[in-house]
Design an enzyme around this catalytic site. Structure first.
Site, PDB file in Angstrom:
ATOM      1  CG  ASP A 160      66.414  29.972  -9.370  1.00 22.31           C
ATOM      2  OD1 ASP A 160      65.569  30.422  -8.573  1.00 22.31           O
ATOM      3  OD2 ASP A 160      67.610  30.271  -9.326  1.00 22.31           O
ATOM      4  CG  MET A 190      64.668  33.083 -10.661  1.00 25.67           C
ATOM      5  SD  MET A 190      66.023  33.253 -11.830  1.00 25.67           S
ATOM      6  CE  MET A 190      65.254  32.668 -13.302  1.00 25.67           C
ATOM      7  CG  LEU A 191      62.421  35.685  -4.485  1.00 26.33           C
ATOM      8  CD1 LEU A 191      61.075  36.081  -3.919  1.00 26.33           C
ATOM      9  CD2 LEU A 191      63.453  36.792  -4.280  1.00 26.33           C
ATOM     10  CB  ALA A 192      67.327  31.595  -1.521  1.00 23.41           C
ATOM     11  CG  HIS A 193      62.594  33.878   0.695  1.00 23.57           C
ATOM     12  ND1 HIS A 193      63.534  34.758   0.218  1.00 23.57           N
ATOM     13  CD2 HIS A 193      61.391  34.429   0.405  1.00 23.57           C
ATOM     14  CE1 HIS A 193      62.932  35.809  -0.328  1.00 23.57           C
ATOM     15  NE2 HIS A 193      61.620  35.621  -0.235  1.00 23.57           N
ATOM     16  CG  HIS A 221      58.408  52.968  22.324  1.00 24.92           C
ATOM     17  ND1 HIS A 221      58.354  53.695  21.151  1.00 24.92           N
ATOM     18  CD2 HIS A 221      58.908  53.789  23.269  1.00 24.92           C
ATOM     19  CE1 HIS A 221      58.789  54.915  21.398  1.00 24.92           C
ATOM     20  NE2 HIS A 221      59.134  55.001  22.667  1.00 24.92           N
TER      21      HIS A 221
END
Length: 169
Positions: free
Chosen positions: A14, A20-23, A146
């Site tokens: 950040d 702003m992404l944790a990963h 599937h």
């Protein structure tokens, strides 16, 4: 290398530009630490997925149509609705679709947009494909179990590559 103007001070997450992404921050931390000891430093921010944890989930990675138009990139579009997906029908979660954007000339996967069940999980397949330069045909030719919702991702790639999904409505 995430180094600031001050020696021995680094910034990630950040504190720097970007979503702003944790990963994203986690990947930057790994790359930053590797760079401090002389390792390779690489991150393709175009391949960092975004997810909105709502019901249904929303997820995307890569470019959207507006960005491709602005950049003058010719692209193909493949769509596949969850209403045509066996697993989604069994689970009564048929809202949404998968939309794939592929380069018109090279077929390289440029963007994926998913609204529906498991979008936050499924988007990782798109990020992996994009990170390694896969084409829509590459994804379409991979056998998917599937019945799974991820078959919709395969079908949308098939539509982007060939013009038509197998199980479309």
């Amino acid at each position: 290398r995430f180094q600031t103007v001050l020696p021995n001070i680094y910034a990630i997450g950040d504190c720097i530009q970007g979503p702003m992404l944790a990963h994203k921050a986690e990947d930057e931390a790994i790359i930053c630490a590797e760079g401090m000891v002389g390792g390779a430093v690489h991150i393709d921010y175009n391949c960092v997925p975004s997810v909105i944890y709502t019901h249904p989930e929303v997820a995307w990675v890569g470019k959207n149509e507006e960005e491709l138009k602005a950049d003058g990139v010719e692209y193909s579009v493949g769509k596949f609705p969850f209403a045509a997906n066996s697993r989604a029908k069994c689970n009564n979660e048929t809202d949404g679709m998968v939309k794939i954007l592929g380069d018109k000339k090279t077929d390289r996967l440029l963007g994926a947009h998913i609204i529906g069940p498991g979008a936050g999980e499924m988007i990782n397949e798109a990020a992996l494909a994009m990170e390694y330069g896969a084409s829509c045909e590459d994804v379409a030719r991979v056998c998917h179990a599937h019945p799974t919702c991820s078959e919709a991702f395969r079908e949308a790639n098939l539509a982007a590559w060939s013009g038509k999904a197998i199980n479309s409505m």
